[in-house]
Design an enzyme around this catalytic site. Structure first.
Site, PDB file in Angstrom:
ATOM      1  N   ASP A 193       0.810  -1.214   0.000  1.00  0.00           N
ATOM      2  CA  ASP A 193       0.000   0.000   0.000  1.00  0.00           C
ATOM      3  C   ASP A 193       0.845   1.266   0.000  1.00  0.00           C
ATOM      4  O   ASP A 193       0.355   2.340  -0.355  1.00  0.00           O
ATOM      5  CB  ASP A 193      -0.929  -0.012   1.220  1.00  0.00           C
ATOM      6  CG  ASP A 193      -1.944   1.117   1.189  1.00  0.00           C
ATOM      7  OD1 ASP A 193      -2.663   1.222   0.176  1.00  0.00           O
ATOM      8  OD2 ASP A 193      -2.012   1.900   2.151  1.00  0.00           O
ATOM      9  N   ARG A 194       2.119   1.163   0.407  1.00  0.00           N
ATOM     10  CA  ARG A 194       2.984   2.343   0.445  1.00  0.00           C
ATOM     11  C   ARG A 194       3.438   2.773  -0.942  1.00  0.00           C
ATOM     12  O   ARG A 194       3.885   3.904  -1.120  1.00  0.00           O
ATOM     13  CB  ARG A 194       4.214   2.060   1.316  1.00  0.00           C
ATOM     14  CG  ARG A 194       3.888   1.945   2.798  1.00  0.00           C
ATOM     15  CD  ARG A 194       3.411   3.259   3.361  1.00  0.00           C
ATOM     16  NE  ARG A 194       3.042   3.128   4.759  1.00  0.00           N
ATOM     17  CZ  ARG A 194       2.478   4.089   5.467  1.00  0.00           C
ATOM     18  NH1 ARG A 194       2.183   5.231   4.890  1.00  0.00           N
ATOM     19  NH2 ARG A 194       2.175   3.903   6.731  1.00  0.00           N
ATOM     20  N   MET A 274      -8.088   5.566   2.761  1.00  0.00           N
ATOM     21  CA  MET A 274      -8.242   6.734   1.883  1.00  0.00           C
ATOM     22  C   MET A 274      -6.984   7.035   1.076  1.00  0.00           C
ATOM     23  O   MET A 274      -6.981   7.974   0.285  1.00  0.00           O
ATOM     24  CB  MET A 274      -8.596   7.967   2.727  1.00  0.00           C
ATOM     25  CG  MET A 274      -9.933   7.879   3.433  1.00  0.00           C
ATOM     26  SD  MET A 274     -11.331   7.787   2.272  1.00  0.00           S
ATOM     27  CE  MET A 274     -11.165   9.358   1.428  1.00  0.00           C
ATOM     28  N   ARG A 275      -5.915   6.239   1.271  1.00  0.00           N
ATOM     29  CA  ARG A 275      -4.686   6.542   0.543  1.00  0.00           C
ATOM     30  C   ARG A 275      -4.889   6.416  -0.959  1.00  0.00           C
ATOM     31  O   ARG A 275      -4.313   7.180  -1.739  1.00  0.00           O
ATOM     32  CB  ARG A 275      -3.557   5.630   1.015  1.00  0.00           C
ATOM     33  CG  ARG A 275      -2.217   5.949   0.334  1.00  0.00           C
ATOM     34  CD  ARG A 275      -1.063   5.120   0.891  1.00  0.00           C
ATOM     35  NE  ARG A 275      -0.647   5.619   2.189  1.00  0.00           N
ATOM     36  CZ  ARG A 275      -0.767   4.936   3.315  1.00  0.00           C
ATOM     37  NH1 ARG A 275      -1.317   3.731   3.301  1.00  0.00           N
ATOM     38  NH2 ARG A 275      -0.359   5.440   4.452  1.00  0.00           N
ATOM     39  N   ALA A 276      -5.721   5.474  -1.389  1.00  0.00           N
ATOM     40  CA  ALA A 276      -5.949   5.293  -2.822  1.00  0.00           C
ATOM     41  C   ALA A 276      -6.560   6.547  -3.443  1.00  0.00           C
ATOM     42  O   ALA A 276      -6.175   6.949  -4.556  1.00  0.00           O
ATOM     43  CB  ALA A 276      -6.855   4.094  -3.059  1.00  0.00           C
TER      44      ALA A 276
END
Length: 681
Positions: A193-194, A274-276
């Site tokens: 995810d990073r 919410m990073r996407a």
């Protein structure tokens, strides 16, 4: 220094080049993960990107690349007086898979810290990569403790080094670029995810394109400098375009309409967090700047989704990466301008979106690549099929023992009991069995062998204390010599080699039963993935056994082989155990520190050849004589049970568990060390 291969000379690989260039335009995108088979120019492209990155201004003499305009107030080399900065190229720092923790984060001079009370700090790779590129080749093979450090630095923009009360902090903001071959195993979800973007690369199947790749590579190998000179014009033009896009980036407008499309897309594909959404917004903005536009369009959003979402929607390592593009188009169309209910609004840039076509995107289910519409029930315990003959003899006479049956889908995986190898190992870091590791709880101290990495303070002080008068100690500081230093010994967890030996004979061929067996093996594979094990797969049926998958870190490859496994024929149990013995013998030579765990999935029956049961017993005792930890997953079902799997477990020196007992939520009492039952016997 060798001349890097020019970025503009790379043939094809459009997604790879675009992903890297977008990060060059906007480092806030968050890096890129490049997934693909070996020999697809992954490393070449990443190294070539460094030559295109704009130069940075740094404080003269600062080992941590502080910006002279706004230097880090906590910089270990600071505080910095006002001075003109010096320009240099942004660094590309490579993190080797086998790097130590000290090499990554830096190291303190413990001897000087104890005796003089000073913070003598040697910067690591995170400091070198500050304001540059941190490149990790084969990032999926990186040890867990290094992954944790990368996660912390990426999240906080800083690196912390703390040893025995001495603390150092420095800024560490970098563009994270990783490459990996999925065949060698998947990446932990936290690190996955990073990465802002992910791209899939594969070798071209076009003959002309492959010819051009070879032609350019040979020309580069013959004369790197001359080859680079021929591409200097294209490299300069691309560098100027990156600079222009960077200058345009602050003026790009991200309107409410496209922002709504971004949010709707992330919601439709059920990505976590919410990073996407943030990464998609930054990527769409960078795409607009790269195209020379000051406004983000729906096409930018679509391209951003294809780059930013595939790796975020995977729920387990068996899910295939990718997006359903029909569903993506439908989502963008539904979230577009027509939601204003104004007939005069301009349509979406893609008029073929077809909001009235429910097609494959209906029902909110998307098209998860791993979904099987006709999955069988999770377990088939008693009464697998009404027509199945009772299992009352070693060679069940029912119809399944005949011709080969077509593969059946596996049942849904479940959380399994913890199975571990007894004793204390020294293998690669993981999460299964007890081992001496560089990380974990401190269990003692010893003299360091080589460089000191983990100081045991109490033992060091105890070793130095008797010699203080002889060493002429007069001040407050402790007089410490090299011989006084003690290395802390720690106990953590290791990853093992989990070798599955799966019975695919006719006695296992009832559809419900084989579905349950595959579901159990799939569950154990998922557990192996989470515990960072290597896995292998041996199957036996008919007249022989075969290695369906040699030991690998890719559990999804094992899952794929398992799904396509046919059944039928006799039960050459001894052949399966002997084949497993051959695999383990080779692996002991290749990786002697990684301890094996043998998992035999069978009902215990053995047929074919003279004295098949006795031969299987001798093969089991062979494993036992070599101390191989083993567990037998007993697949026997029906009212009449022979207990042959339990007898096999005794021959192996391990323990037997039923499919029900394998579940983590089943009755308590399953022995964790899988050879405990055998030792007690």
């Amino acid at each position: 220094m060798s001349t890097p291969y020019p970025f503009t000379a790379i043939v094809g690989q459009d997604d790879l080049r675009l992903g890297l260039l977008l990060n060059a335009v906007s480092p806030a995108v968050g890096g890129v993960l490049v997934r693909g088979e070996k020999g697809t120019a992954k490393s070449t492209a990443v190294r070539a990107l460094a030559a295109l990155m704009p130069e940075i201004s740094v404080v003269p003499g600062c080992r941590f690349s502080c910006d002279p305009v706004s230097p880090d107030p906590a910089c270990p080399d600071g505080p910095h007086a006002e001075a003109a900065g010096v320009s240099r190229a942004a660094r590309t720092v490579e993190l080797p898979v086998g790097a130590s923790e000290d090499r990554l984060v830096g190291a303190l001079d413990i001897e000087r810290a104890l005796s003089e009370g000073v913070k003598a700090f040697e910067p690591g790779l995170l400091a070198d990569a500050h304001r540059g590129i941190l490149y990790v080749d084969e990032v999926n093979l990186l040890h867990d403790h290094l992954v944790d450090l990368l996660l912390d630095a990426a999240a906080m923009g800083a690196s912390y080094v703390e040893r025995e009360g001495v603390s150092v902090r420095h800024a560490a903001r970098f563009l994270l670029v990783g490459t990996m071959n999925p065949e060698e195993g998947e990446l932990r979800p936290q690190l996955l995810d990073r990465f802002g973007l992910t791209v899939e690369v594969a070798a071209s199947r076009d003959t002309d394109e492959r010819v051009e790749v070879v032609r350019r590579r040979l020309a580069y190998d013959d004369d790197p400098e001359g080859f680079a000179a021929r591409w200097a014009g294209e490299e300069s033009a691309l560098r100027e375009r990156i600079a222009a896009a960077r200058a345009l980036l602050p003026r790009v407008v991200l309107g409410d309409g496209v922002l709504r499309q971004i949010a709707a897309t992330c919601a439709a594909f059920e990505v976590d967090g919410m990073r996407a959404d943030i990464v998609m917004a930054r990527t769409a903005t960078a795409l607009a700047a790269w195209a020379g536009r000051e406004e983000v369009t729906a096409d930018d959003v679509r391209q951003a989704a294809l780059l930013a979402l595939p790796h975020r929607r995977r729920r387990n390592p068996f899910d295939a990466p990718g997006l359903d593009e029909d569903k993506l188009d439908q989502t963008l169309d539904e979230a577009g301008p027509q939601e204003n209910n104004d007939g005069d609004d301009q349509p979406d840039p893609d008029p073929d979106g077809g909001g009235d076509d429910d097609g494959g995107g209906g029902g909110g289910g998307g098209v998860p690549p791993q979904a099987d519409g006709d999955r069988t029930p999770p377990r088939g315990e008693s009464g697998d099929t009404p027509s199945q003959a009772p299992e009352g003899s070693p060679d069940a006479p029912g119809r399944p023992t005949g011709a080969e049956q077509q593969p059946v889908a596996s049942a849904e995986p479940f959380r399994t009991k913890m199975l571990s190898v007894p004793g204390l190992g020294e293998g690669a870091a993981g999460r299964r069995s007890r081992a001496r590791t560089e990380h974990g709880r401190t269990t003692g101290a010893r003299r360091p062998q080589g460089a000191l990495t983990k100081l045991h303070l109490a033992a060091t002080v105890q070793a130095a204390a008797p010699h203080q008068r002889a060493r002429g100690r007069s001040g407050r500081g402790l007089v410490v010599r090299r011989d006084d230093l003690r290395q802390a010994t720690r106990e953590g967890r290791e990853g093992n080699l989990v070798l599955f030996v799966v019975d695919a004979s006719g006695s296992m061929a009832a559809r419900q039963r084989m579905s349950a067996v595959k579901g159990a093996v799939l569950s154990l594979l998922l557990d192996a993935y989470q515990r960072r094990d290597k896995v292998g797969l041996v199957t036996f049926r008919g007249k022989e056994a075969e290695v369906a998958l040699p030991p690998t870190s890719s559990v999804d490859a094992a899952a794929s082989r398992l799904e396509s496994l046919p059944t039928g024929g006799r039960t050459p149990l001894a052949a399966g155990l002997l084949k497993a013995h051959d695999v383990l013998r080779v692996e002991r030579l290749r990786d002697p520190s990684r301890r094996p765990l043998l998992v035999v999935v069978t009902d215990g029956r053995a047929t074919g050849g003279p004295e098949p049961v006795a031969l299987a017993g001798r093969a089991g005792r062979l494993h036992r004589s070599e101390g191989t930890a083993s567990v037998v997953v007993d697949c026997e079902s029906g009212y009449v049970r022979l207990g042959l799997a339990g007898e096999l477990a005794q021959e192996l020196g391990g323990t037997a568990v039923t499919l029900d007992e394998l579940r983590a939520d089943s009755i308590a009492g399953l022995v964790k060390d899988v050879t405990a039952a055998g030792r007690a016997a």
